[in-house]
Design a protein around this motif. Structure first.
Motif, PDB file in Angstrom:
ATOM      1  N   LEU A  22      11.801   3.028   1.807  1.00  0.00           N
ATOM      2  CA  LEU A  22      11.794   2.134   2.793  1.00  0.00           C
ATOM      3  C   LEU A  22      11.415   0.763   2.640  1.00  0.00           C
ATOM      4  N   PRO A  23      11.911   0.082   3.761  1.00  0.00           N
ATOM      5  CA  PRO A  23      11.846  -1.070   4.180  1.00  0.00           C
ATOM      6  C   PRO A  23       9.766  -1.435   4.267  1.00  0.00           C
ATOM      7  N   TRP A  24       9.052  -2.848   4.487  1.00  0.00           N
ATOM      8  CA  TRP A  24       7.518  -2.779   4.710  1.00  0.00           C
ATOM      9  C   TRP A  24       7.292  -1.986   5.882  1.00  0.00           C
ATOM     10  N   TRP A  25       8.234  -2.417   6.607  1.00  0.00           N
ATOM     11  CA  TRP A  25       7.743  -2.359   8.199  1.00  0.00           C
ATOM     12  C   TRP A  25       7.890  -0.742   8.719  1.00  0.00           C
ATOM     13  N   ALA A  26       8.461  -0.057   7.950  1.00  0.00           N
ATOM     14  CA  ALA A  26       8.506   1.460   8.237  1.00  0.00           C
ATOM     15  C   ALA A  26       7.481   2.266   8.353  1.00  0.00           C
ATOM     16  N   LEU A  27       6.853   1.447   7.614  1.00  0.00           N
ATOM     17  CA  LEU A  27       5.443   1.794   7.406  1.00  0.00           C
ATOM     18  C   LEU A  27       3.845   1.099   8.192  1.00  0.00           C
ATOM     19  N   ALA A  28       4.327  -0.142   8.269  1.00  0.00           N
ATOM     20  CA  ALA A  28       4.019  -0.835   8.877  1.00  0.00           C
ATOM     21  C   ALA A  28       3.473  -1.132  10.434  1.00  0.00           C
ATOM     22  N   LEU A  29       4.933  -1.030  10.690  1.00  0.00           N
ATOM     23  CA  LEU A  29       5.117  -1.008  12.296  1.00  0.00           C
ATOM     24  C   LEU A  29       3.994   0.957  12.874  1.00  0.00           C
ATOM     25  N   PRO A  30       4.289   1.627  12.765  1.00  0.00           N
ATOM     26  CA  PRO A  30       3.681   2.859  13.004  1.00  0.00           C
ATOM     27  C   PRO A  30       2.006   2.674  12.618  1.00  0.00           C
ATOM     28  N   ALA A  31       1.816   2.376  11.828  1.00  0.00           N
ATOM     29  CA  ALA A  31       0.348   2.440  11.239  1.00  0.00           C
ATOM     30  C   ALA A  31      -0.848   1.233  12.250  1.00  0.00           C
ATOM     31  N   ALA A  32       0.244  -0.080  12.412  1.00  0.00           N
ATOM     32  CA  ALA A  32      -0.116  -0.673  13.474  1.00  0.00           C
ATOM     33  C   ALA A  32      -0.841  -0.424  14.700  1.00  0.00           C
ATOM     34  N   GLY A  33       0.418   0.350  15.655  1.00  0.00           N
ATOM     35  CA  GLY A  33       1.072   1.288  16.880  1.00  0.00           C
ATOM     36  C   GLY A  33      -1.067   1.921  17.154  1.00  0.00           C
ATOM     37  N   PHE A  34      -0.802   2.828  15.726  1.00  0.00           N
ATOM     38  CA  PHE A  34      -2.085   3.568  15.838  1.00  0.00           C
ATOM     39  C   PHE A  34      -3.064   3.294  15.532  1.00  0.00           C
ATOM     40  N   VAL A  35      -2.956   1.989  14.731  1.00  0.00           N
ATOM     41  CA  VAL A  35      -4.644   1.529  14.789  1.00  0.00           C
ATOM     42  C   VAL A  35      -4.945   0.539  16.132  1.00  0.00           C
ATOM     43  N   ALA A  36      -4.175   0.748  17.313  1.00  0.00           N
ATOM     44  CA  ALA A  36      -3.953  -0.198  18.475  1.00  0.00           C
ATOM     45  C   ALA A  36      -4.432   1.099  19.725  1.00  0.00           C
ATOM     46  N   LEU A  37      -3.806   1.939  19.403  1.00  0.00           N
ATOM     47  CA  LEU A  37      -4.076   2.944  20.096  1.00  0.00           C
ATOM     48  C   LEU A  37      -5.634   3.592  20.166  1.00  0.00           C
TER      49      LEU A  37
END
Length: 70
Positions: A22-37
Motif C-alpha cells: 500500500l502507498p503511505w497515504w492509504a493508511l495515513a489519510l484514514p488515520a488522520a480522519g479518525f484522529v480529527a473525528l
C-alpha cells in the motif's frame, strides 16, 4: 458451438503472503480522519456548524482582497 476459453496462468504465491504494498497515504489519510473525528468528540465545543446568516463568501473575498493589497 461454444468456444474454448483461455485462462491466464496464475503466478506462484509468495512465501511471505500477499505481495501487494500500500502507498503511505492509504493508511495515513484514514488515520488522520479518525484522529480529527476523535478530537471533535472529545472537545465538542470546537465543532461549530455553519449558519446561513454568516457572510462566509464575502468574508473570504475580503481576506483574499487584503492579501493581494499587500
Amino acid at each position: 458451438m461454444s468456444a474454448p476459453t483461455h485462462t491466464r496462468p496464475r503466478p506462484a504465491a509468495t512465501a511471505g503472503g500477499v505481495g501487494t504494498r500500500l502507498p503511505w497515504w492509504a493508511l495515513a489519510l484514514p488515520a488522520a480522519g479518525f484522529v480529527a473525528l476523535l478530537a471533535l468528540i472529545l472537545n465538542p465545543a470546537d465543532a461549530h456548524a455553519a449558519t446561513a446568516g454568516e457572510p462566509l463568501i464575502a468574508d473570504l473575498f475580503a481576506r483574499v482582497r487584503e492579501l493581494f493589497a499587500r
